[in-house]
Scaffold this active site. Structure first.
Site, PDB file in Angstrom:
ATOM      1  N   GLY A  69      41.745  18.338  14.124  1.00  0.00           N
ATOM      2  CA  GLY A  69      42.443  19.149  15.120  1.00  0.00           C
ATOM      3  C   GLY A  69      41.828  18.914  16.477  1.00  0.00           C
ATOM      4  O   GLY A  69      40.720  18.384  16.580  1.00  0.00           O
ATOM      5  N   CYS A 104      37.133  15.518  10.024  1.00  0.00           N
ATOM      6  CA  CYS A 104      36.973  15.739  11.465  1.00  0.00           C
ATOM      7  C   CYS A 104      36.762  17.234  11.775  1.00  0.00           C
ATOM      8  O   CYS A 104      35.755  17.795  11.386  1.00  0.00           O
ATOM      9  CB  CYS A 104      38.165  15.138  12.223  1.00  0.00           C
ATOM     10  SG  CYS A 104      37.927  15.064  14.013  1.00  0.00           S
ATOM     11  N   TYR A 105      37.724  17.889  12.446  1.00  0.00           N
ATOM     12  CA  TYR A 105      37.557  19.321  12.734  1.00  0.00           C
ATOM     13  C   TYR A 105      37.375  20.115  11.442  1.00  0.00           C
ATOM     14  O   TYR A 105      36.554  21.034  11.366  1.00  0.00           O
ATOM     15  CB  TYR A 105      38.785  19.839  13.491  1.00  0.00           C
ATOM     16  CG  TYR A 105      38.700  21.309  13.855  1.00  0.00           C
ATOM     17  CD1 TYR A 105      38.068  21.717  15.024  1.00  0.00           C
ATOM     18  CD2 TYR A 105      39.229  22.289  13.021  1.00  0.00           C
ATOM     19  CE1 TYR A 105      37.960  23.066  15.354  1.00  0.00           C
ATOM     20  CE2 TYR A 105      39.135  23.637  13.338  1.00  0.00           C
ATOM     21  CZ  TYR A 105      38.503  24.020  14.509  1.00  0.00           C
ATOM     22  OH  TYR A 105      38.388  25.354  14.826  1.00  0.00           O
ATOM     23  N   HIS A 124      38.172   9.730  10.471  1.00  0.00           N
ATOM     24  CA  HIS A 124      39.544   9.860   9.969  1.00  0.00           C
ATOM     25  C   HIS A 124      39.814   8.783   8.928  1.00  0.00           C
ATOM     26  O   HIS A 124      40.220   7.668   9.266  1.00  0.00           O
ATOM     27  CB  HIS A 124      40.552   9.718  11.121  1.00  0.00           C
ATOM     28  CG  HIS A 124      40.594  10.905  12.029  1.00  0.00           C
ATOM     29  ND1 HIS A 124      41.359  12.013  11.772  1.00  0.00           N
ATOM     30  CD2 HIS A 124      39.941  11.155  13.186  1.00  0.00           C
ATOM     31  CE1 HIS A 124      41.191  12.897  12.726  1.00  0.00           C
ATOM     32  NE2 HIS A 124      40.329  12.401  13.610  1.00  0.00           N
ATOM     33  N   GLU A 156      42.208   8.532   6.964  1.00  0.00           N
ATOM     34  CA  GLU A 156      43.647   8.311   6.759  1.00  0.00           C
ATOM     35  C   GLU A 156      44.238   7.248   7.677  1.00  0.00           C
ATOM     36  O   GLU A 156      45.321   6.731   7.408  1.00  0.00           O
ATOM     37  CB  GLU A 156      44.422   9.631   6.931  1.00  0.00           C
ATOM     38  CG  GLU A 156      44.543  10.149   8.345  1.00  0.00           C
ATOM     39  CD  GLU A 156      43.333  10.928   8.868  1.00  0.00           C
ATOM     40  OE1 GLU A 156      43.456  11.569   9.921  1.00  0.00           O
ATOM     41  OE2 GLU A 156      42.259  10.887   8.205  1.00  0.00           O
ATOM     42  N   ASP A 201      68.794   7.762   5.151  1.00  0.00           N
ATOM     43  CA  ASP A 201      68.614   9.119   4.644  1.00  0.00           C
ATOM     44  C   ASP A 201      69.892   9.673   4.018  1.00  0.00           C
ATOM     45  O   ASP A 201      69.873  10.232   2.912  1.00  0.00           O
ATOM     46  CB  ASP A 201      68.134  10.054   5.767  1.00  0.00           C
ATOM     47  CG  ASP A 201      66.883   9.527   6.455  1.00  0.00           C
ATOM     48  OD1 ASP A 201      66.207   8.666   5.868  1.00  0.00           O
ATOM     49  OD2 ASP A 201      66.598   9.959   7.584  1.00  0.00           O
ATOM     50  N   LYS A 217      59.638   8.763   4.719  1.00  0.00           N
ATOM     51  CA  LYS A 217      60.630   7.682   4.815  1.00  0.00           C
ATOM     52  C   LYS A 217      60.389   6.566   3.787  1.00  0.00           C
ATOM     53  O   LYS A 217      61.329   6.077   3.167  1.00  0.00           O
ATOM     54  CB  LYS A 217      60.585   7.088   6.232  1.00  0.00           C
ATOM     55  CG  LYS A 217      61.752   6.184   6.570  1.00  0.00           C
ATOM     56  CD  LYS A 217      62.962   7.004   6.956  1.00  0.00           C
ATOM     57  CE  LYS A 217      64.041   6.204   7.609  1.00  0.00           C
ATOM     58  NZ  LYS A 217      65.095   7.057   8.160  1.00  0.00           N
TER      59      LYS A 217
END
Length: 522
Positions: free
Chosen positions: A60, A87-88, A174, A176, A232, A377
């Protein structure tokens, strides 16, 4: 899906305002564990009521010392649920568990060398130095009691820690993001080796589970769906078709603003592959009539949106007038990022009430079926492939709802659409032949219809239009960079367009990132 099926574990990603919360959730799913995003304001008892197998605390923008910064309720750690801080979330976790977080004023952003001190379980089998993506101003200077410190960095005394007995761990960086080496390995070490999550989630589970849910919800009622030609709506419609067959009627409004061959793809290939009952409405003249002479992009969007609703409502009335059981449901291709961004990320139900107005009886209430509302997606594309939808539709790059109308800078007419369609088709042919489709997120081809430049073709001067190529690479469309296409591919595209499209004598390349430029020109 209102709740995750019992044969899948659920991981909650608690969002502390991170731009990467959705990316964390995607990475968890890539580890074949189901994930959902919840806001940090959700009470702990509500989180625990979802029976998560683990909880991940996201990063964050705040400092843990900032007034009004998101707070972490320390009672979370009394629940004996495995928790991973990023992180945060890592710093908030350290503070809540009795560790020390200092506001040292030493900031660490971007690629950073992380030194592994004791790999433990979290960093087992990884190199002793990891290039990782950092973004922090505070620093964990002492781990909570009983925790093993796994790593440090030049400006993070404690860059990773774990307590395997309590199933708690965290990292300052991070994991990710793609810039962090072995990031997925670190996440999976927590999910599987520390938290004990079962890796049973795949997008193939979606088809079976959603088919059963849709059948239960719909019963013998009829359902209507709007097909746009995009991924979609194609996948959501096919999924509902798989569940209820001819109880579904799909409506395809051909507004004349699609690219070359796309209307035919929907009308022929999609119907053959899915067996869907398709009602095609040819509204090309209607849309072009209202767009005549309109150059302002916002006005173009408004006209297209308004006319689409009018045409779709007229088609709905025709379906409603046919004999049969009542039409009670509408299908919509909402994806998980839409749900999160609209504030519904707390696992909202699969079907919600929707009041459809505009020419239909005022007391006629439809329910909305959103079979893709838990998916990203890339997962939607996988589901589409399982349903047998042609690759040309499933693998299609994102395409704006207003279609080519907002890729013509200037007024839209049939002649300008013809020019742009041909140039766009050449671009798609060449990128596909070069095997580049998977590397490009989106490739707008733009006609500067009100601009003419001098050229020389044959023995004479020409005054032709420029075509702008705008290939971009992205993971989520929030940010994007221009794609570095090989020069020989660009040369072939330029040569073919200027040779095969008479009205074009110049091809230019847009090399602006987002920000500051948007992906589309209008």
């Amino acid at each position: 899906m209102g709740r995750v099926a019992p044969d899948h574990d659920l991981v909650l990603v608690v969002d502390f305002g991170a731009q990467y919360a959705q990316l964390i959730a995607r990475r968890v799913r890539e580890a074949r564990v189901y994930s959902e995003i919840v806001p940090h304001t959700m009470p702990i008892d509500e989180m625990l009521a979802k029976q998560p197998a683990a909880i991940i605390l996201s990063g964050g923008p705040s400092s843990v010392y900032e007034a009004g910064a998101p707070q972490l309720d320390a009672t979370l750690f009394d629940a004996e649920v495995p928790v991973f801080g990023i992180c945060y979330g890592f710093m908030a976790m350290a503070q809540a568990l009795g560790g020390s977080v200092a506001h040292t004023g030493q900031r660490e952003y971007g690629r950073t060398a992380v030194s592994v001190i004791d790999s433990g379980t979290l960093l087992a089998g990884l190199p002793t130095t990891l290039t990782s993506w950092m973004s922090h101003g505070d620093e964990v200077v002492a781990a909570p009691e009983g925790f093993l410190v796994n790593a440090n960095s030049p400006r993070a005394t404690v860059a990773a820690f774990e307590h395997t007995e309590r199933k708690l761990a965290g990292v300052q960086w991070h994991p990710e993001v793609l810039h962090s080496e072995h990031g997925q390995r670190v996440l999976e070490a927590f999910l599987v080796d520390i938290a004990g999550c079962r890796q049973t989630w795949t997008s193939s589970n979606i088809v079976e589970e959603q088919v059963e849910l849709i059948r239960q919800q719909v019963g013998d009622a009829r359902v209507i769906s709007a097909l746009s030609g995009g991924v979609d709506s194609a996948v959501s419609t096919a999924l509902v078709q798989r569940a209820i067959g001819d109880q579904l009627t799909a409506v395809f409004v051909d507004h004349g603003l699609l690219r070359e061959g796309e209307a035919e793809q929907v009308e022929k290939d999609y119907v053959e592959a899915t067996g869907v009952d398709l009602k095609v409405v040819d509204a090309r003249d209607q849309f072009l009539g209202f767009l005549a002479g309109v150059s302002d992009p916002e006005e173009k969007r408004k006209i297209i949106g308004r006319e689409f609703i009018r045409v779709f409502e007229a088609a709905e009335r025709e379906v409603l007038a046919t004999p049969g059981t009542p039409v009670k449901f509408l299908v919509q291709g909402t994806l998980y990022p839409d749900v999160v961004e609209s504030g519904g990320g707390a696992g909202a139900s699969n079907i919600k009430s929707h009041h459809n107005v505009g020419g239909l009886p005022e007391d006629l209430e439809f329910s909305l079926i959103e079979p893709l509302r838990t998916l990203f997606k890339d997962e939607v594309r996988d589901v589409g492939r399982q349903l047998g939808i042609p690759e040309a539709i499933v693998g299609r790059h994102p395409f704006p709802g207003p279609g080519l109308a907002i890729r013509i800078v200037g007024a839209v007419d049939a002649d300008r659409l013809r020019i742009l369609r041909r140039a766009d088709a050449i671009v798609r042919e060449e990128t596909t032949a070069a095997g580049l489709d998977g590397e490009i997120w989106q490739f707008p081809v733009v006609l500067l219809a009100d601009v003419r430049s001098v050229g020389v073709q044959g023995d004479g001067r020409t005054y032709g239009h420029p075509i702008v190529l705008r290939p971009v690479s992205s993971e989520d469309a929030m940010t994007a960079d221009w794609s570095r296409l090989p020069y020989d591919v660009l040369e072939r595209i330029s040569t073919r367009i200027t040779n095969e499209v008479d009205e074009v004598n110049r091809v230019v390349l847009d090399i602006t990132s987002k920000p500051p430029g948007t992906i589309e020109w209008e």
